[in-house]
Write a protein that holds these residues in place. Sequence first.
Motif, mmCIF file in Angstrom:
data_model
loop_
_atom_site.group_PDB
_atom_site.id
_atom_site.type_symbol
_atom_site.label_atom_id
_atom_site.label_comp_id
_atom_site.label_asym_id
_atom_site.label_seq_id
_atom_site.Cartn_x
_atom_site.Cartn_y
_atom_site.Cartn_z
ATOM 1 N N ALA A 218 9.047 34.547 103.725
ATOM 2 C CA ALA A 218 9.739 34.890 102.844
ATOM 3 C C ALA A 218 10.782 34.564 102.019
ATOM 4 O O ALA A 218 10.956 34.231 101.347
ATOM 5 N N LEU A 219 11.670 34.758 103.026
ATOM 6 C CA LEU A 219 13.368 34.489 102.523
ATOM 7 C C LEU A 219 13.825 32.858 102.175
ATOM 8 O O LEU A 219 13.508 32.501 101.363
ATOM 9 N N GLU A 250 26.225 28.340 101.265
ATOM 10 C CA GLU A 250 26.082 29.542 102.601
ATOM 11 C C GLU A 250 26.617 29.209 103.607
ATOM 12 O O GLU A 250 26.783 30.121 104.606
ATOM 13 N N ALA A 251 27.053 27.742 104.450
ATOM 14 C CA ALA A 251 27.795 27.877 105.493
ATOM 15 C C ALA A 251 28.481 27.971 105.292
ATOM 16 O O ALA A 251 29.928 28.720 105.807
ATOM 17 N N LEU A 252 29.575 27.517 104.073
ATOM 18 C CA LEU A 252 30.874 27.778 104.051
ATOM 19 C C LEU A 252 30.919 29.268 103.067
ATOM 20 O O LEU A 252 31.881 30.135 104.332
ATOM 21 N N GLY A 253 30.535 29.991 102.909
ATOM 22 C CA GLY A 253 30.925 30.992 102.682
ATOM 23 C C GLY A 253 30.087 32.226 103.328
ATOM 24 O O GLY A 253 30.847 33.020 103.526
ATOM 25 N N GLY A 254 29.612 31.436 104.453
ATOM 26 C CA GLY A 254 29.232 32.366 105.898
ATOM 27 C C GLY A 254 30.403 32.539 106.898
ATOM 28 O O GLY A 254 30.878 32.826 107.264
ATOM 29 N N ASP A 263 23.713 34.661 101.892
ATOM 30 C CA ASP A 263 22.510 34.605 100.920
ATOM 31 C C ASP A 263 23.013 35.293 99.463
ATOM 32 O O ASP A 263 22.526 35.233 98.303
ATOM 33 N N VAL A 264 24.199 35.996 99.190
ATOM 34 C CA VAL A 264 25.325 35.852 98.098
ATOM 35 C C VAL A 264 25.700 34.959 97.570
ATOM 36 O O VAL A 264 25.039 34.901 96.577
ATOM 37 N N PHE A 265 26.213 34.627 98.401
ATOM 38 C CA PHE A 265 26.834 33.580 97.473
ATOM 39 C C PHE A 265 25.817 31.858 96.930
ATOM 40 O O PHE A 265 25.719 31.346 96.363
ATOM 41 N N ALA A 269 25.518 31.142 93.701
ATOM 42 C CA ALA A 269 25.426 29.977 93.028
ATOM 43 C C ALA A 269 24.459 29.725 91.822
ATOM 44 O O ALA A 269 24.649 28.686 91.145
ATOM 45 N N LEU A 270 23.068 29.994 92.076
ATOM 46 C CA LEU A 270 22.055 30.224 91.702
ATOM 47 C C LEU A 270 22.800 30.353 90.004
ATOM 48 O O LEU A 270 22.299 29.415 88.805
ATOM 49 N N ILE A 271 23.080 31.847 90.052
ATOM 50 C CA ILE A 271 23.242 32.806 88.722
ATOM 51 C C ILE A 271 24.248 31.097 88.090
ATOM 52 O O ILE A 271 24.130 31.111 86.604
#
Lengths: 287, 203
Positions: A218-219, A250-254, A263-265, A269-271
């Motif tokens: 799903a994710l 994702e990796a850098l934000g995480g 997942d917020v990052f 990024a999409l938005i």
Amino acid sequence: MEVFVQQVFNGIMLGSTYAVVAVGLTLVFGILHIPNFAHGHFYMLGAYLTFFLVTSWKIDFWPALVLSAVLLALLGVLVERIVFRPMRDQPHVNAFISAIGTLMFLEAFVMVVWGPQGHRIPNPYPETVNLLGVVTTQQRLLVIAAAVVLIVLLHLFIKKTVMGATIEAVAQNREGAMLVGINVDRVSSVTFAVSAATAAIAASMVAPIFMVSPTMGALLGMKAFIVVILGGLGSVPGAIVGGYILGIVEALGGGYISADYKDVFAFGALILILAIKPTGLFGKEVG
Amino acid sequence: MGSNGAGKTTLFRTVAGVLKPCRGTIEFQGKQIHRLSPDRIVSLGLSLCPEGRQLFPQLSVYKNLLLGAYTRRKEMSRVRKTMEWVYELFPVLKERRNQPAGTLSGGEQQMLAIGRALMSEPEMLLLDEPTMGLAPLVVRRIAEVIKEINRAGTTVFLSEQNANIALMITERGYVLENGRIVLEGPSPELLENATVKRAYLGA
């Protein structure tokens, strides 16, 4: 600096998976003109089949991966035939609902057969490697290499073979494709087979690193969907670039801020990208 | 020929198998084809160059032509010969063979659409409004090529709003109104016909 290089490397590995899965999703989008929401679940089932073949049938990792890809290709053909083809001339929302039904079925099926808990495939290549200051495992390097090989093969298939050209033709103009004598039904089957098989390979490659669980689809399906929108709907180069961007963000934000928010990052990024370029990075203007 | 909405395009799309008739039959060379899928109809030797061209905009001119020969993909040497012939008919396509089809001008796209339909080496070529929206000079060039395709041995079935052009280059004409043939005959006679003159030639 070392942390940065390490995170970029992790991002490339994550991005490899996203890129391969998203290319499959974008190919099917070209044919169906709707996203196949069950794509992430093809990925999940591919991982489970490899897990099953390796642990229960004691098959080696590589033959298990190939077998899993073949089985998923058959499943892709079947799903196209019984789930999507009857919906072709119906309103798009019907195909959406069918796709969601498919993903619920696949998730419940795996839950019944293998249980809700996670499983792990024994890692075939667990040795650590020190590459330019980055500490990693052979399996992680293999994930990256396999993605590159797969993407190159897919590119050659689409650009250099007649079969690949028919996929592009149907995506760009369905009626034009019919009129030159292309059997659109067969092209749809082939596209689903390729798309599901590549998802199974990507899933099997990372399965020894992460856990295999019924909810992993799903994710990932959602993220592949982000990548496809990020890169521009229906664009193969867009899906590849988008996949790596998402993985690295994702990796850098995480790594620097908080792993809980990774997942917020991704969604942030999409938005951001859609706000600047609504058609996606490689999207074509509708017209 | 016939005015807007007379049913020309519907007729052509039905013959090519894109639309299915509610009743009645369509025969081609003694064989009923109205239940066949479009790809089967193409391989029987009936090829439609559709209204609106329906090209593959992001593929090169060359690939568009190559896909036109999809039903003959096992005979590559013949395909190459047909492609040379198409390039002779429309030299501009050869110049632009590596360009995406979507970047061509309207006239060039029409030429490509005709060329693509020819690539399957049809017995019969259906041309739906090939001159629509084109400059007079291009219209003349396309009219010449249609004559040439016909001389080379392909039956051409042409639909036109431009009755003048249509009757100049064809042998027989049919006037369609509300989906029915209201008038038919040798083209030179239709060109002199009072009704045709009044309704379609603007005389």
